[in-house]
Motif scaffolding. Structure first.
Motif, PDB file in Angstrom:
ATOM      1  N   VAL A   3       7.804  -2.458   3.703  1.00 14.85           N
ATOM      2  CA  VAL A   3       8.236  -1.575   2.609  1.00 14.85           C
ATOM      3  C   VAL A   3       7.557  -0.220   2.756  1.00 14.85           C
ATOM      4  N   TRP A   4       6.265  -0.220   3.069  1.00 10.20           N
ATOM      5  CA  TRP A   4       5.518   1.019   3.284  1.00 10.20           C
ATOM      6  C   TRP A   4       6.182   1.837   4.408  1.00 10.20           C
ATOM      7  N   GLN A   5       6.505   1.176   5.524  1.00 14.34           N
ATOM      8  CA  GLN A   5       7.113   1.875   6.650  1.00 14.34           C
ATOM      9  C   GLN A   5       8.506   2.389   6.296  1.00 14.34           C
ATOM     10  N   HIS A   6       9.245   1.624   5.513  1.00 19.69           N
ATOM     11  CA  HIS A   6      10.574   2.074   5.104  1.00 19.69           C
ATOM     12  C   HIS A   6      10.482   3.248   4.134  1.00 19.69           C
ATOM     13  N   TYR A   7       9.578   3.159   3.167  1.00 21.11           N
ATOM     14  CA  TYR A   7       9.439   4.199   2.155  1.00 21.11           C
ATOM     15  C   TYR A   7       9.026   5.535   2.769  1.00 21.11           C
ATOM     16  N   PHE A   8       8.114   5.506   3.741  1.00 20.61           N
ATOM     17  CA  PHE A   8       7.648   6.729   4.383  1.00 20.61           C
ATOM     18  C   PHE A   8       8.442   7.069   5.645  1.00 20.61           C
ATOM     19  N   ASP A   9       9.535   6.346   5.881  1.00 17.70           N
ATOM     20  CA  ASP A   9      10.450   6.629   6.991  1.00 17.70           C
ATOM     21  C   ASP A   9       9.713   6.691   8.331  1.00 17.70           C
ATOM     22  N   SER A  36       0.578   3.832   9.747  1.00 21.28           N
ATOM     23  CA  SER A  36       1.186   3.001   8.700  1.00 21.28           C
ATOM     24  C   SER A  36       0.544   1.622   8.639  1.00 21.28           C
TER      25      SER A  36
END
Length: 89
Positions: A3-9, A36
């Motif tokens: 989720v962290w990686q998706h949120y910060f692209d 990340s």
């Protein structure tokens, strides 16, 4: 973490060929990928160590940090290995 990686692209690294565990060649994973993984663990460790100042929390903070860091490192090692070197054949 995902989720962290998706949120910060955070860009996904490419899959490296079998036997390239020691060298990524000319196309290493981006630095944002490594950050990340490192940032959340370090942030949690810092918050845990900051709470050591308070006597009532100290008995929970130190064991939590000492237990969390090796487990987080092992989980990160496994998932990063799967991200970088696993190809479903």
């Amino acid at each position: 973490m995902m989720v962290w990686q998706h949120y910060f692209d955070v860009p996904r690294p490419r899959v490296y060929p079998h036997g390239s565990f020691t060298s990524f060649g000319s196309d290493p994973p981006p630095a944002s990928y490594w950050v990340s993984w490192a940032a959340p663990a370090l942030l949690l460790a810092v918050f845990g160590l900051v709470t050591v100042r308070w006597r009532s929390v100290r008995q929970f903070a130190i064991p939590f940090v000492l237990a969390f860091m090796p487990i987080a490192a092992l989980a990160a090692w496994f998932v990063i290995g799967m991200d970088l070197f696993f190809t479903p054949d």
